[in-house]
Design a protein around this motif. Structure first.
Motif: not given
Length: 243
Positions: A192-196
């Motif tokens: 999720a944080f990679f995508f964010i």
């Protein structure tokens, strides 16, 4: 976040490390793609391109892709070499030098990237430096978390996630289910944080181009400061307890 290693590490330590640095990797990843049309956080695709160019006898391009791989490897080597070197005298600072070096590299690319002709040799040099920085980060995170956390690419994460999701159908003991759910939550948080990082970095890149890497560097600096402040509070608390 960085200082706790081995048995001293908890899920929370890994979660903080994973979310922050995967966010940074996402920013670097999208910056490399938008500016250079090149993957700058992992080398899996570069192996395929290297083989393709070699088969086409375009040896200049093949060597470029080989150098992409080597610079990521060099970053990983440098990171662990410096961490081991510092840990012999001050183990609590073993993470500071690699992260500081990563910040310096990213800031340098942020400064000089906008001034370079990215279609020629300058663009390749920028990609080399970004891959070097991500090699530093991935090596440090892997060592600190004992291979629990990876932040610069998602292939292994999706593999682990698929395995653990399937195991939910077979593992029924409460302690096994709890461990599985904890691992799944960690994997999903990293993804999720990679995508964010990718999405937010993409929007920021439209306005400030390579200066987007300043944002990634800022979060790395915040991580170092956060770790330092927590360490100082811990020392003060320990001294008071002994007195």
């Amino acid at each position: 976040m960085f200082r706790h290693q081995g048995k001293n590490r908890t899920f929370i330590h890994n979660l903080r490390l994973a979310t922050l640095l995967s966010f940074v990797a996402g920013i670097v990843n999208i910056t490399g793609v938008l500016a250079l049309k090149t993957l700058t956080t992992n080398v899996t695709g570069h192996f395929a391109f290297f083989a393709e160019e070699f088969m086409k006898r375009d040896f200049t391009s093949a060597i470029t892709f080989l150098l992409f791989i080597i610079f990521f490897l060099l970053g990983s080597f440098t990171s662990n070499f410096l961490a081991e070197l510092v840990s012999r005298k001050k183990p609590e600072l073993s993470h500071v030098i690699p992260i500081s070096l990563e910040i310096i590299v990213l800031v340098s690319v942020g400064i000089f990237g906008n001034q370079s002709n990215i279609s020629n040799l300058d663009g390749k040099l920028i990609a080399f430096l970004m891959l070097f920085a991500m090699g530093i980060q991935n090596s440090l995170v892997t060592k600190i978390s004992q291979s629990t956390v990876r932040t610069t690419h998602l292939t292994g994460l999706f593999t682990d996630l698929g395995i653990e999701l399937s195991q939910l159908f077979f593992y029924k003991k409460p302690e096994e289910v709890k461990k599985l759910k904890t691992n799944i939550y960690l994997r999903l948080s990293i993804i999720a944080f990679f995508f964010i990082g990718c999405f937010s970095g993409g929007y920021i890149y439209k306005s400030i181009a390579f200066h987007t890497l300043f944002v990634a560097s800022f979060f790395l600096l915040i991580a170092l400061l956060y770790d330092y402040i927590r360490f100082q509070f811990y020392n003060i608390k320990r001294k008071r307890t002994h007195h």
